[in-house]
Design an enzyme around this catalytic site. Structure first.
Site: not given
Ligand code: SF4
Length: 219
Positions: A105-106, A186, A189, A212
């Site tokens: 996701c990051c 975010c 998280c 991240c």
């Molecule tokens: S901090 Fe969490 S929601 Fe944001 S990009 Fe990374 S995994 Fe995704």
């Protein structure tokens, strides 16, 4: 080293006006400590590109705080960087990738978009500090990657120094700080923490993940 004992202002002025003039950007999350660096930079050049990685997972309070700081500091070149639409559809269609694969996701929402936009620059400024702990404890003020120079002007600042700077310059706090969020990313998280916890303890709580990945960008 020429800048070993230079102040953050001197270091930034040299990086922005001399060494990387027109080729440097600030990357800011507009989080709990962001106002200090944004203020320092705005005093040197309010038109410097400020890259904000809009992951589409930010707290609404972060977006309103961003608007407030942009107005207060007179920043004129904030670049809102979104993840690529087709990639999001293909890899995170339901928006829940953070639950099953936070690294993926990051990568999708932060690393890939930043890599793309940084191709336009030779250097970028970060707000990392040694007191954040982990891999940040031994970082230098200037850091070379394969393709960029990273400038870390606040790397030796203590938590108290940041607090004092904010107070002395009457900078507004991120609205979530008083709710127990010393570090803000975010919403899925980021969690509130006890007062005596490490600054970044609420990030990816319960997971081994601590960063991240944007600081591992190689090209
Ligand atoms: S901090 Fe969490 S929601 Fe944001 S990009 Fe990374 S995994 Fe995704």
């Amino acid at each position: 080293m020429r800048f070993r004992s230079a102040s953050a202002s001197v270091l930034l002025e040299h990086a922005i006006k001399v060494e990387f003039s027109g080729r440097i950007a600030l990357v800011s999350s507009f989080g709990s400590e962001s106002a200090t660096l944004l203020h320092l930079v705005s005093e040197i050049d309010p038109a410097i590109p400020v890259i904000f990685l809009d992951t589409q997972k930010h707290f609404a309070q972060t977006l309103s705080y961003r608007a407030k700081l942009v107005t207060k500091l007179g920043l004129t070149n904030v670049i809102n960087v979104l993840p690529e639409g087709d990639a999001v559809s293909a890899r995170d269609g339901d928006g829940n990738l953070w639950k099953t694969d936070p690294d993926g996701c990051c990568t999708l929402r932060k690393v890939e978009p930043l890599t793309e936009v940084l191709s336009e620059f030779d250097a970028w400024i970060t707000g990392r500090k040694q007191f954040h702990g982990g891999g940040r404890m031994h970082l230098p003020a200037f850091e070379a990657t394969q393709t960029h120079i990273k400038v870390n002007p606040l790397i030796r600042w203590s938590k108290d120094a940041v607090t004092n700077y904010v107070e002395n310059h009457e900078l507004p706090p991120h609205p979530l700080v008083t709710q127990g969020y010393p570090s803000i990313g975010c919403w899925p998280c980021t969690h509130p923490v006890a007062d005596d916890s490490d600054v970044r303890a609420g990030r990816w709580r319960g997971a081994a993940k601590t960063e991240c990945g944007i600081h591992d960008i190689k090209e």
